[in-house]
Design an enzyme around this catalytic site. Structure first.
Site, PDB file in Angstrom:
ATOM      1  N   HIS A 128       0.858  -1.180   0.000  1.00 31.74           N
ATOM      2  CA  HIS A 128       0.000   0.000   0.000  1.00 31.74           C
ATOM      3  C   HIS A 128       0.893   1.228   0.000  1.00 31.74           C
ATOM      4  O   HIS A 128       1.668   1.439   0.933  1.00 31.74           O
ATOM      5  CB  HIS A 128      -0.930   0.012   1.213  1.00 31.74           C
ATOM      6  CG  HIS A 128      -1.900   1.169   1.191  1.00 31.74           C
ATOM      7  ND1 HIS A 128      -3.135   1.085   0.607  1.00 31.74           N
ATOM      8  CD2 HIS A 128      -1.782   2.438   1.665  1.00 31.74           C
ATOM      9  CE1 HIS A 128      -3.754   2.253   0.722  1.00 31.74           C
ATOM     10  NE2 HIS A 128      -2.955   3.086   1.364  1.00 31.74           N
ATOM     11  N   CYS A 129       0.793   2.034  -1.042  1.00 28.95           N
ATOM     12  CA  CYS A 129       1.672   3.186  -1.210  1.00 28.95           C
ATOM     13  C   CYS A 129       0.965   4.448  -0.723  1.00 28.95           C
ATOM     14  O   CYS A 129      -0.076   4.823  -1.282  1.00 28.95           O
ATOM     15  CB  CYS A 129       2.080   3.343  -2.673  1.00 28.95           C
ATOM     16  SG  CYS A 129       3.134   4.779  -2.976  1.00 28.95           S
ATOM     17  N   PRO A 130       1.503   5.120   0.277  1.00 29.33           N
ATOM     18  CA  PRO A 130       0.851   6.359   0.735  1.00 29.33           C
ATOM     19  C   PRO A 130       0.958   7.492  -0.260  1.00 29.33           C
ATOM     20  O   PRO A 130       0.141   8.422  -0.230  1.00 29.33           O
ATOM     21  CB  PRO A 130       1.605   6.688   2.031  1.00 29.33           C
ATOM     22  CG  PRO A 130       2.944   6.040   1.867  1.00 29.33           C
ATOM     23  CD  PRO A 130       2.702   4.791   1.069  1.00 29.33           C
TER      24      PRO A 130
END
Length: 445
Positions: A128-130
């Site tokens: 999950h890439c912020p």
């Protein structure tokens, strides 16, 4: 208008809320600052209408900006692809090889994982890439990796423009002596530039240069990490699973030979699984081409083995202090405050007497599952996350016995699964091993 009407639909308008997050705000701000300053400085340094080189430089600069934003927004809004809610395999017997997701009320297909941020099971989840406020997975992996490639290239071009602009504009305003350096920013030039290069412009250019160089280094490193796993047809999560598989085999001395199932043998074949001319990756996100020695559920069986092993090897702790779940609790000591884990994983509040099964940790923090009562387990609730180490103490008795006792108190079915899962999975692995050997012998004959 037709293009806009097809792009802006009621199905993706709700995705605009992904922009309201610190990650996209920072990322788009960096892109905007570097692009704007590079365009302004290129006008000062290399006016595009005077020479062919200036025109090519300006067109390339605009090209970088368009390509970076195109891949960035595709990575954000196309999304990774999600497993349908309540999904089950066509063959009901395959459910014994798959993990069940209580949140999505369905089984996790091979290579999929549940994301706590997106609250869905993601196809071929990498992480999950912020920065895009979304998961990187099956459908947007190529867009995300292309963005990681284009961003350093565009920032490198912008950095050259910044350096050349500052050099050419300050060259005639700086006189170097043996012992002094005299800088006159208000010196009159022989010709009047289209845009004045004043002290604020110099400061803005210097700031943009720092952003460009920092982005080039940081994002460039992420690109090489992504390409390393892509050329092996893995994800970041699967690399971690493979490492844990080797650790499990070495710990128990089982003599197994774990082969990663999705490595197709050559880097080019692995590369084509992600990057295609159409932009759409191969496969439906459910079934995948596998190594000849493996099958569709090789990795999922290994995950079940590791999950059962995790229950056995977890350590039981009991809370001795209350903890409100704060990210940086200063009341728990300065070391706990400054050494808080740099992750978006949740913190779990604790009350005195709570029982936690810890699976990993640092010197000042620990990560684990809080043991819940039967009502919460029946609903499917699960509470896990980080908590300060000083708030708990280790239960001074046999861990395996305590685990089985606590599981027995919670649900008899879970206790039976804990005791029998490892042996059942070993039998499944042995069955597929014999089956592959038989197929190989028939093929040779």
């Amino acid at each position: 208008m037709n293009f806009l009407s097809t792009f802006v639909t009621f199905q993706n308008l709700h995705e605009v809320r992904r922009l309201c997050h610190w990650g996209p705000v920072i990322a788009l701000s960096v892109i905007a600052i570097c692009s704007t300053m590079a365009i302004l400085d290129s006008i000062i340094w290399y006016w595009p209408l005077d020479t062919t080189g200036g025109s090519i430089n300006f067109i390339m600069l605009l090209n970088w900006s368009v390509l970076i934003l195109y891949n960035y927004f595709n990575a954000m809004f196309v999304g990774p692809g999600y497993i349908p809610l309540g999904w089950k395999p066509e063959n009901q017997q395959d459910t014994q090889y798959l993990q069940y997701c209580r949140v999505c009320q369905g089984y996790k297909s091979p290579r999929s994982h549940h994301c706590r941020k997106c609250n869905r099971c993601v196809m071929k989840m990498d992480h999950h890439c912020p920065w895009i406020n979304n998961c990187c997975g099956h459908l947007n992996h190529a867009y995300f990796t292309s963005f990681l490639l284009l961003a350093p290239m565009g920032c490198s071009h912008a950095a050259i423009i910044f350096i050349m602009t500052m050099y050419t504009q300050l060259y005639e305003r700086i006189s170097f002596g043996w012992s002094t350096v005299k800088i006159d920013m208000s010196a009159v030039r022989q010709f009047q530039p289209l845009m004045p290069f004043s002290v604020p412009a110099f400061a803005a250019t210097l700031f943009a240069l720092g952003l460009a160089l920092g982005t080039t280094i940081a994002v460039g490193m992420l690109f090489f990490i992504q390409m390393k796993v892509i050329l092996r047809n893995k994800t970041s999560i699967e690399s971690w699973i493979e490492e844990k598989a080797k650790d499990r085999i070495q710990h128990y001395q089982t003599g197994e030979d774990f082969t990663f199932p999705y490595d197709l043998g050559t880097r080019w074949l692995n590369f084509k699984q992600v990057f295609t001319w159409s932009g759409t990756p191969k496969g439906d996100g459910i079934e995948w081409p596998v190594h000849p020695k493996c099958h569709q559920h090789t990795l999922t069986i290994e995950q079940l083995k590791q999950k059962a092993d995790k229950r056995v090897r977890s350590v039981q702790y009991r809370a001795v202090e209350d903890y409100n779940g704060a990210c940086c609790p200063i009341s728990k000591g300065l070391q706990t405050f400054f050494r808080t884990p740099c992750t978006e994983e949740p913190r779990i509040p604790l009350n005195k007497g709570d029982t936690i099964l810890a699976t990993r940790g640092t010197k000042w923090w620990m990560y684990g599952d809080k043991v819940l009562n039967e009502e919460h387990i029946t609903v499917g609730e699960r509470v896990r996350g980080w908590f300060p180490r000083r708030c708990v103490e280790k239960c001074h008795y046999d861990t395996a016995a305590s685990d089985s006792t606590s599981v027995k108190k919670l649900t008899p079915g879970l206790r039976h699964a804990t005791l029998s899962t490892v042996w059942r999975l070993h039998l499944i692995s042995f069955y597929y091993f014999c089956k592959n050997k038989l197929l190989a012998s028939n093929y040779i004959n």
